[in-house]
Every structure is written in structure tokens, then in C-alpha cells.
Write an enzyme that holds these catalytic residues in place. Structure first.
Site, PDB file in Angstrom:
ATOM      1  N   ASP A 148      33.560  48.567  46.653  1.00  0.00           N
ATOM      2  CA  ASP A 148      33.534  48.038  48.019  1.00  0.00           C
ATOM      3  C   ASP A 148      34.521  48.867  48.834  1.00  0.00           C
ATOM      4  O   ASP A 148      35.727  48.635  48.807  1.00  0.00           O
ATOM      5  CB  ASP A 148      33.902  46.558  48.026  1.00  0.00           C
ATOM      6  CG  ASP A 148      33.879  45.982  49.441  1.00  0.00           C
ATOM      7  OD1 ASP A 148      33.615  46.749  50.397  1.00  0.00           O
ATOM      8  OD2 ASP A 148      34.122  44.772  49.591  1.00  0.00           O
TER       9      ASP A 148
ATOM     10  N   LYS B 108      33.417  48.834  58.744  1.00  0.00           N
ATOM     11  CA  LYS B 108      34.624  49.202  59.497  1.00  0.00           C
ATOM     12  C   LYS B 108      34.532  50.613  60.122  1.00  0.00           C
ATOM     13  O   LYS B 108      33.843  50.778  61.108  1.00  0.00           O
ATOM     14  CB  LYS B 108      35.854  48.976  58.626  1.00  0.00           C
ATOM     15  CG  LYS B 108      35.941  47.469  58.271  1.00  0.00           C
ATOM     16  CD  LYS B 108      37.230  46.971  57.706  1.00  0.00           C
ATOM     17  CE  LYS B 108      37.189  45.442  57.674  1.00  0.00           C
ATOM     18  NZ  LYS B 108      37.406  44.833  56.389  1.00  0.00           N
TER      19      LYS B 108
ATOM     20  N   TYR C 150      38.831  40.775  48.541  1.00  0.00           N
ATOM     21  CA  TYR C 150      37.918  40.146  49.501  1.00  0.00           C
ATOM     22  C   TYR C 150      36.729  41.060  49.719  1.00  0.00           C
ATOM     23  O   TYR C 150      36.899  42.277  49.882  1.00  0.00           O
ATOM     24  CB  TYR C 150      38.644  39.906  50.827  1.00  0.00           C
ATOM     25  CG  TYR C 150      37.787  39.302  51.915  1.00  0.00           C
ATOM     26  CD1 TYR C 150      37.366  37.970  51.837  1.00  0.00           C
ATOM     27  CD2 TYR C 150      37.411  40.053  53.030  1.00  0.00           C
ATOM     28  CE1 TYR C 150      36.588  37.419  52.848  1.00  0.00           C
ATOM     29  CE2 TYR C 150      36.648  39.494  54.050  1.00  0.00           C
ATOM     30  CZ  TYR C 150      36.234  38.177  53.952  1.00  0.00           C
ATOM     31  OH  TYR C 150      35.468  37.627  54.955  1.00  0.00           O
TER      32      TYR C 150
HETATM   33  C1  LIG Z   1      36.428  43.665  55.919  1.00  0.00           C
HETATM   34  C2  LIG Z   1      35.897  43.719  54.541  1.00  0.00           C
HETATM   35  C3  LIG Z   1      34.657  43.173  54.207  1.00  0.00           C
HETATM   36  C4  LIG Z   1      33.855  42.352  55.154  1.00  0.00           C
HETATM   37  O1  LIG Z   1      33.426  43.067  56.260  1.00  0.00           O
HETATM   38  P1  LIG Z   1      32.984  42.263  57.582  1.00  0.00           P
HETATM   39  O2  LIG Z   1      32.483  43.332  58.481  1.00  0.00           O
HETATM   40  O3  LIG Z   1      34.207  41.556  58.072  1.00  0.00           O
HETATM   41  O4  LIG Z   1      31.932  41.302  57.183  1.00  0.00           O
HETATM   42  C5  LIG Z   1      34.173  43.383  52.923  1.00  0.00           C
HETATM   43  N1  LIG Z   1      34.879  44.067  52.028  1.00  0.00           N
HETATM   44  C6  LIG Z   1      36.085  44.601  52.309  1.00  0.00           C
HETATM   45  C7  LIG Z   1      36.813  45.378  51.267  1.00  0.00           C
HETATM   46  C8  LIG Z   1      36.643  44.432  53.568  1.00  0.00           C
HETATM   47  O5  LIG Z   1      37.854  44.918  53.824  1.00  0.00           O
END
Ligand SMILES: *Cc1c(COP(=O)(O)O)cnc(C)c1O
Length: 427
Positions: free
Chosen positions: A239, A267, A144
Site C-alpha cells: 500500500d 495522494k 491504515y
Molecule cells: C491515506 C491512505 C489511504 C486511504 O486513502 P484515502 O484517499 O484517504 O481513501 C490508504 N492507505 C494509506 C497507506 C494511506 O496513507
């Protein structure tokens, strides 16, 4: 457990918000029951509106590595608020947080702050396309990367939890530019490069998959991604929105010693406030407006409250002894749960990298989405409910990571393992 107030609030919320929530997995659809409404968080604990206390392993889905309402973070936000909540002009706080991030992650020669992980990955992909002048991207089944159109293809996390196919509303043309490979399967990547020569701008990957539950990379997988992308003239995007400051102070790129071209963050770097960032090689980042033609902007980007929270959050995890502690506590939890399962005779596969972990109710080694998705979701649902009754708040889905904070001490972990043994006996 009395949840009368939550029940009443959820009734109201369902009239106002789709499904009663502002982000899908919060709705508890995969585990049954209904979401608890939270009154406050403190350290490793969450308190709901009925006064129930839970040891929290969701931690706002990853950001809160120093626990809820850490006094240093709260104070930083208070101090910043007195000086104004947004300027729409540069402030020294942006430089301070960026430098702090770059100290941990020297691969980031330049970066740009945004307001969420979704924005970070969306922008990084636009940049990769601008830089390579190619349109297609590769992502991995079950990973994701936020909810941008081109990334909502076999997307893990809530999409997987709710059993949605690809989201309606994503234009077919957009989805067609997103090619999907299998995590930990370099052959599936090679095949895509063969089928689409000179058309692939980038590979985007969660270097430790977290959004199908925690699935570590097999030895050599990330190295091979690096080699293949270099050979094919495509960019490698890590990511690290979840893994950044979670699997290692320098992220997965430090843990596995790989240099991606671009990195996305979120995060932890916001200390619980909305922040994202993307960065990487100077030569690539200089394409971003206004130094280059690739447009990307944000009214609240570099927001002083968020920057201050991030600065405080990172300062709390700078010390190496903090990481030794985190590793020791995470190992205690990992082995404790695995042992409890063994004792009770429930087949599980326990995965963990740094402070991210998942208990898969499965006998199959988690390696990619295909091996993960066969986990026993019914059993997980029962386990989840029993854990909740025993005062432990897990992510309400089999396909999510659990997270530790520095305030999950030995006693808290021991209580969790106790609860896990009871919960396993009941499922
Ligand atoms: C949480 C997450 C996202 C999205 O971040 P948001 O702040 O919820 O938009 C993208 N990539 C990874 C790997 C994530 O865990």
C-alpha cells in the site's frame, strides 16, 4: 492567536457535520483546541480564515509534494476544466498519467484508476481474493489502508488517534477474515500462515508505516514478506498510497528493491485532486472487469481534472535534482528538530524516510504499534499547540506522518526548527 472566525465556523460546522468535520483527525480531538478553517494555501503555507499564516507539514495529508496551488498544477486543472469536467468515457489523459506512473514504478504492468486510496486498497484486496480463491488477509497492527470494512481492524491513523477499538458497523465475519500481525515482526506473520494454511489471499502492508507515525521497516522485514508470500501462494500488496512518490520517486518498492504483486497508490498521483490507483502484474490485473470477472467500477474514475492535476504533479518531480533538494531539506529538518530536542532536554525519537517524518515524544525506538503507542501524547499535544502559536501547522496527532514539499526551502525549514526549539522549551 486570534481564531474568532474559525471558532464561529466550527460552531456552525458542528451542527452540520459529525464532529464538525468531514474526516475525523481534522477535528483536533487528540491535541485539544479546535480546528482552524482554511482560507487558502500557497506554496509551503496555509492561511486560515482569521489571516494567520502557517508553515504546513500536513500538505493535505501527503498529496501536495509541490506545495499548495503550484502554478503548473493549477494551470493544468484550469485547462482541463475548459474542456469539460467529466466524460464517463476514456480520454488520452488516463494513458498519459498511467504511463508517467509506470515509468517511475515498472512493477505496475497494468493499472486501474479509482477515486481514493480507500477504493484502491479495497479493490486490490478483492482482486487478491479473486486471484488466489482464498478469503483471509493479513494486515499489520497500526497500519491504515483506508476505511473499507475489512481494513478497519487495528487500523492506526484516526482510529488510533481517537482510541477507537475496531469500528462498530464492521460485520464480525468480515473482521474475522482480517488477520493482524505485528509490523517488523516476521514471526508473527509466519504464525498466522501456520494457523491458517492455504487460506490467506494476501498480505497488505505500508512498506514504510506512516499511519502510526513514520516507522521504517527493519532490515530484511520486507524481503521476508516477499519470501513468505511466495512460498505460501499469497500475494504481497504494497500500500503505497502514502509512500508512493514520497520516500523515493519509485516508491518504497524502488527504495528497498522489492517487487510486490500489487501496489496501491493515491495522494501524490492526484496532485491534490481525488485519485487512487491499483496495479501490478498483468496476469493478476487481467482478472479485473471487463477483461476478467472481478468487478470494480467508478462513475468519475479517470476524471480529466484529476488526471491533469496528476500529470502536472508528477512532471514536477521527474527531475533528479528535485529529489536531491527534497532529501537535503528533509535531512535539515530531521537533524534540526532532533538537535533542538536534545538541547532542551526533551526525549524524542525522530524518524524519517524521504519526505515523511515523525517526532515521537518517547524514549523507545519506534518499531511497531506497541512501541509507538506509549509515546507521550500529552506532551505532543502541548508541542503541537506551541508550534501552531509559532506559525507551524503539524498533523494534529502523534500518530501521523509529517510531509515536506519542494517549496519548503532552507529558510522555511530554519524557521520551523526555531519554532520547534521554542515549543520544546514550553513542553
Ligand atoms: C491515506 C491512505 C489511504 C486511504 O486513502 P484515502 O484517499 O484517504 O481513501 C490508504 N492507505 C494509506 C497507506 C494511506 O496513507
Amino acid at each position: 492567536m486570534n481564531i474568532q472566525n474559525s471558532i464561529q465556523l466550527f460552531r456552525q460546522a458542528q451542527n452540520i457535520f459529525p464532529g464538525g468535520v468531514n474526516s475525523p483527525v481534522r477535528a483536533f480531538r487528540a491535541v485539544g483546541g479546535q480546528p482552524l478553517f482554511i482560507e487558502r494555501g500557497a506554496g509551503p503555507y496555509l492561511y486560515d480564515v482569521d489571516g494567520n499564516r502557517f508553515i504546513d507539514y500536513v500538505l493535505s495529508w501527503g498529496p501536495l509534494i509541490s506545495g499548495h496551488a503550484h502554478p503548473k498544477v493549477v494551470e493544468a486543472i484550469q485547462q482541463a476544466a475548459f474542456k469539460g469536467t467529466s466524460y464517463g468515457a476514456p480520454s488520452p489523459l488516463e494513458i498519459e498519467l498511467a504511463q508517467s506512473i509506470m515509468e517511475f514504478m515498472p512493477n505496475l504492468e497494468m493499472l486501474r484508476f479509482v477515486n481514493s486510496g480507500t477504493e484502491a486498497t479495497m479493490s486490490a484486496l478483492r482482486l487478491a481474493r479473486a486471484y488466489t480463491k482464498r478469503d483471509k488477509i493479513i494486515k499489520f497492527d497500526g497500519c491504515y489502508h483506508g476505511h473499507a470494512d475489512m481494513l478497519l481492524v487495528q487500523a492506526g491513523s484516526g482510529v488510533a488517534t481517537l482510541g477507537l477499538p475496531d469500528s462498530p458497523g464492521v460485520p464480525a465475519q468480515t473482521a474475522a477474515a482480517t488477520l493482524v500481525a505485528n509490523f517488523n515482526d516476521i514471526e508473527s506473520v509466519e504464525a498466522l500462515f501456520k494457523q491458517h494454511p492455504d487460506q490467506i489471499a494476501a498480505i497488505i502492508v505500508e512498506p514504510v508505516a506512516g499511519n502510526m507515525g513514520v516507522v521504517p521497516p527493519v532490515r530484511g522485514f520486507l524481503e521476508k514478506l516477499r519470501v513468505v508470500t511466495k512460498r505460501e501462494g499469497a500475494l504481497l500488496i504494497f500500500d503505497e498510497v502514502m509512500t508512493g512518490f514520497r520516500v523515493h520517486p519509485g516508491g518504497a518498492q524502488a527504495l528497498y528493491n522489492i517487487k510486490p504483486d500489487l501496489t496501491t497508490l493515491g495522494k501524490v498521483i492526484g496532485g491534490g485532486l481525488p485519485v487512487g490507483a491499483y496495479g501490478g502484474k498483468r496476469e493478476i490485473m487481467q482478472l479485473v472487469a471487463p477483461s476478467g470477472p472481478m468487478y470494480q467500477a467508478g462513475t468519475l474514475s479517470g476524471n480529466p481534472l484529476a488526471m491533469s492535476a496528476g500529470i502536472a504533479a508528477l512532471s514536477l518531480i521527474r527531475d533528479e535534482t528535485v529529489w536531491e533538494q527534497l532529501e537535503a531539506r528533509a535531512r535539515q529538518l530531521e537533524t534540526g528538530i532532533a538537535f533542538a530536542a536534545q538541547k532542551v532536554g526533551v526525549p524524542v525519537r525522530q524518524t524519517r524516510v524521504g519526505t515523511m517524518f515523525t517526532t515521537f515524544f518517547s524514549e523507545t525506538e519506534p518499531r511497531d504499534w506497541n512501541s509507538v503507542k506509549i509515546a507521550d501524547k500529552v506532551r505532543f499535544g502541548k508541542f503541537f499547540q506551541k508550534m501552531l502559536e509559532n506559525g507551524v501547522y503539524l498533523a494534529p496527532s502523534q500518530f501521523e506522518a509529517g510531509f515536506l514539499s519542494t517549496l519548503h526551502d532552507e529558510t522555511v525549514i530554519a524557521a520551523t526548527i526555531d519554532a520547534a526549539e521554542k515549543a520544546m522549551m514550553a513542553c
